[in-house]
Design an enzyme around this catalytic site. Structure first.
Site, PDB file in Angstrom:
ATOM      1  N   LYS A   1      -3.429  91.353  56.696  1.00 25.78           N
ATOM      2  CA  LYS A   1      -3.448  92.505  55.771  1.00 25.78           C
ATOM      3  C   LYS A   1      -4.542  92.308  54.727  1.00 25.78           C
ATOM      4  O   LYS A   1      -5.363  93.195  54.485  1.00 25.78           O
ATOM      5  CB  LYS A   1      -2.081  92.634  55.084  1.00 25.78           C
ATOM      6  CG  LYS A   1      -2.082  93.523  53.851  1.00 25.78           C
ATOM      7  CD  LYS A   1      -0.714  93.663  53.238  1.00 25.78           C
ATOM      8  CE  LYS A   1      -0.440  92.784  52.045  1.00 25.78           C
ATOM      9  NZ  LYS A   1      -1.193  93.083  50.823  1.00 25.78           N
TER      10      LYS A   1
ATOM     11  N   ARG B   1      -2.468  98.755  45.235  1.00 26.04           N
ATOM     12  CA  ARG B   1      -3.384  98.091  44.327  1.00 26.04           C
ATOM     13  C   ARG B   1      -4.756  97.822  44.968  1.00 26.04           C
ATOM     14  O   ARG B   1      -5.796  97.946  44.322  1.00 26.04           O
ATOM     15  CB  ARG B   1      -2.782  96.761  43.871  1.00 26.04           C
ATOM     16  CG  ARG B   1      -3.733  96.002  42.995  1.00 26.04           C
ATOM     17  CD  ARG B   1      -3.207  94.729  42.432  1.00 26.04           C
ATOM     18  NE  ARG B   1      -4.312  93.963  41.886  1.00 26.04           N
ATOM     19  CZ  ARG B   1      -4.798  94.132  40.680  1.00 26.04           C
ATOM     20  NH1 ARG B   1      -4.289  95.011  39.873  1.00 26.04           N
ATOM     21  NH2 ARG B   1      -5.829  93.424  40.260  1.00 26.04           N
TER      22      ARG B   1
ATOM     23  N   ARG C   1      -1.352  92.534  36.281  1.00 29.54           N
ATOM     24  CA  ARG C   1      -2.432  92.771  37.249  1.00 29.54           C
ATOM     25  C   ARG C   1      -3.550  93.655  36.693  1.00 29.54           C
ATOM     26  O   ARG C   1      -3.823  94.751  37.202  1.00 29.54           O
ATOM     27  CB  ARG C   1      -1.872  93.353  38.540  1.00 29.54           C
ATOM     28  CG  ARG C   1      -0.795  92.479  39.136  1.00 29.54           C
ATOM     29  CD  ARG C   1      -0.379  92.926  40.488  1.00 29.54           C
ATOM     30  NE  ARG C   1      -1.209  92.367  41.536  1.00 29.54           N
ATOM     31  CZ  ARG C   1      -0.969  92.534  42.829  1.00 29.54           C
ATOM     32  NH1 ARG C   1       0.041  93.245  43.224  1.00 29.54           N
ATOM     33  NH2 ARG C   1      -1.752  91.995  43.725  1.00 29.54           N
TER      34      ARG C   1
ATOM     35  N   ILE D   1      -7.561  94.745  35.697  1.00 27.49           N
ATOM     36  CA  ILE D   1      -8.787  94.707  36.515  1.00 27.49           C
ATOM     37  C   ILE D   1     -10.005  94.385  35.652  1.00 27.49           C
ATOM     38  O   ILE D   1     -11.132  94.712  36.012  1.00 27.49           O
ATOM     39  CB  ILE D   1      -8.995  96.017  37.321  1.00 27.49           C
ATOM     40  CG1 ILE D   1      -9.014  97.254  36.409  1.00 27.49           C
ATOM     41  CG2 ILE D   1      -7.949  96.177  38.405  1.00 27.49           C
ATOM     42  CD1 ILE D   1      -9.600  98.476  37.111  1.00 27.49           C
TER      43      ILE D   1
ATOM     44  N   LEU E   1     -11.556  91.638  35.158  1.00 30.02           N
ATOM     45  CA  LEU E   1     -12.554  90.764  35.790  1.00 30.02           C
ATOM     46  C   LEU E   1     -13.434  91.557  36.756  1.00 30.02           C
ATOM     47  O   LEU E   1     -14.634  91.289  36.889  1.00 30.02           O
ATOM     48  CB  LEU E   1     -11.877  89.608  36.523  1.00 30.02           C
ATOM     49  CG  LEU E   1     -10.998  88.692  35.667  1.00 30.02           C
ATOM     50  CD1 LEU E   1     -10.236  87.703  36.518  1.00 30.02           C
ATOM     51  CD2 LEU E   1     -11.862  87.944  34.644  1.00 30.02           C
TER      52      LEU E   1
ATOM     53  N   ILE F   1       0.275  82.037  39.176  1.00 33.15           N
ATOM     54  CA  ILE F   1      -0.707  83.122  39.371  1.00 33.15           C
ATOM     55  C   ILE F   1      -0.226  84.442  38.764  1.00 33.15           C
ATOM     56  O   ILE F   1      -0.949  85.076  37.999  1.00 33.15           O
ATOM     57  CB  ILE F   1      -1.039  83.330  40.871  1.00 33.15           C
ATOM     58  CG1 ILE F   1      -1.393  82.004  41.535  1.00 33.15           C
ATOM     59  CG2 ILE F   1      -2.150  84.365  41.054  1.00 33.15           C
ATOM     60  CD1 ILE F   1      -2.657  81.338  41.074  1.00 33.15           C
TER      61      ILE F   1
ATOM     62  N   ARG G   1       5.104  97.488  53.830  1.00 32.77           N
ATOM     63  CA  ARG G   1       3.732  97.554  53.297  1.00 32.77           C
ATOM     64  C   ARG G   1       2.859  96.505  53.961  1.00 32.77           C
ATOM     65  O   ARG G   1       1.669  96.709  54.142  1.00 32.77           O
ATOM     66  CB  ARG G   1       3.735  97.180  51.801  1.00 32.77           C
ATOM     67  CG  ARG G   1       4.306  98.182  50.881  1.00 32.77           C
ATOM     68  CD  ARG G   1       4.127  97.663  49.484  1.00 32.77           C
ATOM     69  NE  ARG G   1       2.928  98.262  48.978  1.00 32.77           N
ATOM     70  CZ  ARG G   1       2.868  98.935  47.838  1.00 32.77           C
ATOM     71  NH1 ARG G   1       3.907  99.005  47.056  1.00 32.77           N
ATOM     72  NH2 ARG G   1       1.772  99.497  47.461  1.00 32.77           N
TER      73      ARG G   1
HETATM   74  C1  UD1 Z   1      -4.892  89.203  46.159  1.00 36.36           C
HETATM   75  C2  UD1 Z   1      -3.942  89.454  47.313  1.00 36.36           C
HETATM   76  C3  UD1 Z   1      -2.517  89.149  46.905  1.00 36.36           C
HETATM   77  C4  UD1 Z   1      -2.433  87.722  46.365  1.00 36.36           C
HETATM   78  C5  UD1 Z   1      -3.467  87.489  45.265  1.00 36.36           C
HETATM   79  C6  UD1 Z   1      -3.529  86.043  44.797  1.00 36.36           C
HETATM   80  C7  UD1 Z   1      -5.022  91.247  48.538  1.00 36.36           C
HETATM   81  C8  UD1 Z   1      -4.979  92.659  48.977  1.00 36.36           C
HETATM   82  N1  UD1 Z   1      -4.046  90.857  47.698  1.00 36.36           N
HETATM   83  O1  UD1 Z   1      -4.496  90.083  45.109  1.00 36.36           O
HETATM   84  O2  UD1 Z   1      -1.685  89.283  48.052  1.00 36.36           O
HETATM   85  O3  UD1 Z   1      -1.142  87.513  45.817  1.00 36.36           O
HETATM   86  O4  UD1 Z   1      -4.777  87.845  45.745  1.00 36.36           O
HETATM   87  O5  UD1 Z   1      -3.787  85.192  45.860  1.00 36.36           O
HETATM   88  O6  UD1 Z   1      -5.875  90.487  48.956  1.00 36.36           O
HETATM   89  N2  UD1 Z   1      -6.411  89.033  37.158  1.00 36.36           N
HETATM   90  C9  UD1 Z   1      -6.835  89.392  35.902  1.00 36.36           C
HETATM   91  N3  UD1 Z   1      -7.850  90.300  35.800  1.00 36.36           N
HETATM   92  C10 UD1 Z   1      -8.445  90.839  36.902  1.00 36.36           C
HETATM   93  C11 UD1 Z   1      -8.003  90.469  38.181  1.00 36.36           C
HETATM   94  C12 UD1 Z   1      -6.981  89.556  38.283  1.00 36.36           C
HETATM   95  O7  UD1 Z   1      -6.319  88.916  34.902  1.00 36.36           O
HETATM   96  O8  UD1 Z   1      -9.358  91.648  36.736  1.00 36.36           O
HETATM   97  C13 UD1 Z   1      -5.292  88.085  37.282  1.00 36.36           C
HETATM   98  C14 UD1 Z   1      -4.072  88.743  37.941  1.00 36.36           C
HETATM   99  O9  UD1 Z   1      -3.297  89.425  36.973  1.00 36.36           O
HETATM  100  C15 UD1 Z   1      -3.362  87.550  38.515  1.00 36.36           C
HETATM  101  C16 UD1 Z   1      -4.522  86.628  38.920  1.00 36.36           C
HETATM  102  O10 UD1 Z   1      -5.649  87.058  38.191  1.00 36.36           O
HETATM  103  O11 UD1 Z   1      -2.610  86.925  37.516  1.00 36.36           O
HETATM  104  C17 UD1 Z   1      -4.831  86.648  40.405  1.00 36.36           C
HETATM  105  O12 UD1 Z   1      -5.134  87.937  40.827  1.00 36.36           O
HETATM  106  P1  UD1 Z   1      -6.152  88.250  42.018  1.00 36.36           P
HETATM  107  O13 UD1 Z   1      -6.613  86.964  42.626  1.00 36.36           O
HETATM  108  O14 UD1 Z   1      -7.156  89.204  41.520  1.00 36.36           O
HETATM  109  O15 UD1 Z   1      -5.185  88.968  43.045  1.00 36.36           O
HETATM  110  P2  UD1 Z   1      -5.446  90.309  43.857  1.00 36.36           P
HETATM  111  O16 UD1 Z   1      -6.850  90.359  44.308  1.00 36.36           O
HETATM  112  O17 UD1 Z   1      -4.871  91.445  43.097  1.00 36.36           O
END
Ligand code: UD1
Length: 420
Positions: free
Chosen positions: A25, A95, A124, A126, A128, A329, A399
């Site tokens: 996925k 998301r 979660r 965005i 970054l 995480i 999902r």
């Molecule tokens: C992806 C995966 C999800 C997995 C996660 C962590 C997909 C579709 N989803 O989610 O299944 O659980 O990686 O391995 O691939 N964060 C920020 N700011 C940002 C982005 C992230 O603070 O702009 C934080 C998030 O809140 C979280 C951490 O960083 O605490 C990790 O998030 P991220 O690695 O971005 O996860 P996703 O890409 O959403």
């Protein structure tokens, strides 16, 4: 999310046999999004037929792509992309739709979208993703809940991520593929899905190196070409099947799996007392009658995956002794533990730590899936219950899992699906 389906699970059966792992996925979603970077046709194989890939296809169609699905093959004709705005109702469904922002900016030099939806497992944000876009010269303006990204020319730059976010790494890669010059992403996420994205982009004519390490280098190219690509196996589905079988003291031969992607999970299963043998693409597990407890800390790859946290906890509910799990995480990823406690588990949560005291068997009852992996944890735990468990809200599970009930039933489980 609509609530209309349930699984009725009659536990206590030892699971045995073979299972084939579906396509990933988390690799399919960014690769589907990346297909719009090519003003042409892309064929993707091994795409799982699940809710999230269906939503991604719906969004691609909404943007003007022609998309055809024949079993696990998806053909995307992106020559007719004519929109740069993702409608709010589609954005809220998932998301990962945020990953389309990078692809749209790369293709159209602009993108408009609202804040993304998805499972409720934490804030979660965005930030970054947006910071990486700004590094590449993209102007960002927010109003009435919408984010507008625009630029004239995208010029390669250095991007340092404060945290190795999977989504932000992918979005930065997608914007940089057609940029002028070279982009270097440092403190990049190292997950296998990022390598799959790099391999796909390169097959399409991009010049990306370093995925799988913490520094990714993207040399911008002028044009991409039509290609076909086979998506990697889903390491989280593989881990879920392993835990489901292990919790029943059974044995499993997993096919079409990449055991190297599962190293942190395999190590924990071995600590639990399971015997595991691997080849390049198969994995054989033999579980003891009763598992040992283990301690887990989730970390970015190659650490223990956060997506396997709930599933391991579901399995550890009936292990010998006490396990301690720390979630590093996502800050809100223990909602499902209340549900497990309703059928007899003994889990105490304090902040980011969960303490799981193993019990002999779980009891009957109705529990509600509160997110994708938490829902899968309820299924895993119910396989060792004394009687009948009803898991409601299985839309969350659908999902991300392709036929989880059927795959488990083929191994000897007794799961029926109730619709409505
Ligand atoms: C992806 C995966 C999800 C997995 C996660 C962590 C997909 C579709 N989803 O989610 O299944 O659980 O990686 O391995 O691939 N964060 C920020 N700011 C940002 C982005 C992230 O603070 O702009 C934080 C998030 O809140 C979280 C951490 O960083 O605490 C990790 O998030 P991220 O690695 O971005 O996860 P996703 O890409 O959403």
């Amino acid at each position: 999310m609509k609530t209309c389906g349930s699984y009725i699970i009659r536990g206590g059966k030892k699971l045995e046999g073979e299972a084939v792992v579906s396509g990933s996925k988390n690799a399919s979603l960014p690769i589907l999004a990346a297909s719009i970077l090519n003003n042409g046709i892309t064929k993707l194989y091994n795409v799982p037929n699940i809710h999230d890939t269906k939503v991604m296809i719906e969004i691609l169609r909404n943007l003007g792509c022609k998309v055809k699905r024949v079993r696990d093959k998806i053909v995307i004709d992106a020559r007719s992309v004519n929109k740069q705005e993702i409608p709010e109702e589609l954005m809220r469904k998932m998301r990962s739709s945020v990953i389309l922002a990078g692809a749209l900016i790369g293709r159209m030099n602009s993108a408009t979208f609202s804040c993304p939806g998805g499972c409720d497992i934490g804030a979660r944000p965005i930030d970054l993703h947006l910071k990486a876009f700004e590094n590449l010269g993209i102007k960002i303006c927010e109003n009435t809940g919408y984010i507008h990204c625009t630029c004239d020319t995208i010029v390669g730059e250095k991007i340092h991520l404060d945290f190795p976010s999977v989504g932000a790494t992918e979005n930065a890669m997608l914007v940089a593929v057609l940029a002028k010059g070279t982009t270097i992403i440092s403190n990049a996420a190292m997950e296998p899905e990022i390598i799959d994205l790099q391999n796909f982009l390169n097959k399409m004519g991009a010049k990306v190196t370093g995925a799988g390490t913490n520094e990714i280098v993207i040399q911008g190219v002028e044009k991409l070409k039509d290609t076909g690509y086979q998506i990697m196996p889903d390491r989280i589905e593989a881990g879920t099947l392993l835990c489901a079988v292990a919790t029943t003291g059974g044995n499993l031969k997993l096919k079409k799996v990449i055991p190297d992607h599962l190293t942190p999970v395999i190590e924990k299963l071995k600590e639990c007392g399971c015997k595991i043998e691997t080849t390049k693409d198969t994995l054989i597990l033999q579980a003891p009658k009763k598992l040992n407890s283990v301690d887990i800390k989730t970390m970015p790859y190659p650490g223990f995956p956060t997506d396997m946290q709930a599933i391991l906890v579901g399995m550890l509910c009936t292990a010998k002794g006490t396990s301690i799990v720390v979630e590093n995480i996502f800050e809100n990823r223990y909602k499902y533990t209340n549900e497990l406690n309703r059928i007899g588990a003994k889990i105490m949560v304090e902040g980011r730590t969960a303490i799981i005291k193993g019990v002999r068997k779980l009891g009957n009852g109705t529990v509600e899936a509160t997110d994708l992996r938490g829902g899968a944890a309820l299924v895993v735990a119910s396989l060792r219950s004394n009687g009948k468990t009803k898991v409601t809200n299985i839309e969350y599970i659908l999902r991300g899992y392709e036929n989880l009930d059927e795959k488990l039933n083929a191994l000897g489980a007794n799961i029926t699906k109730e619709v409505g």
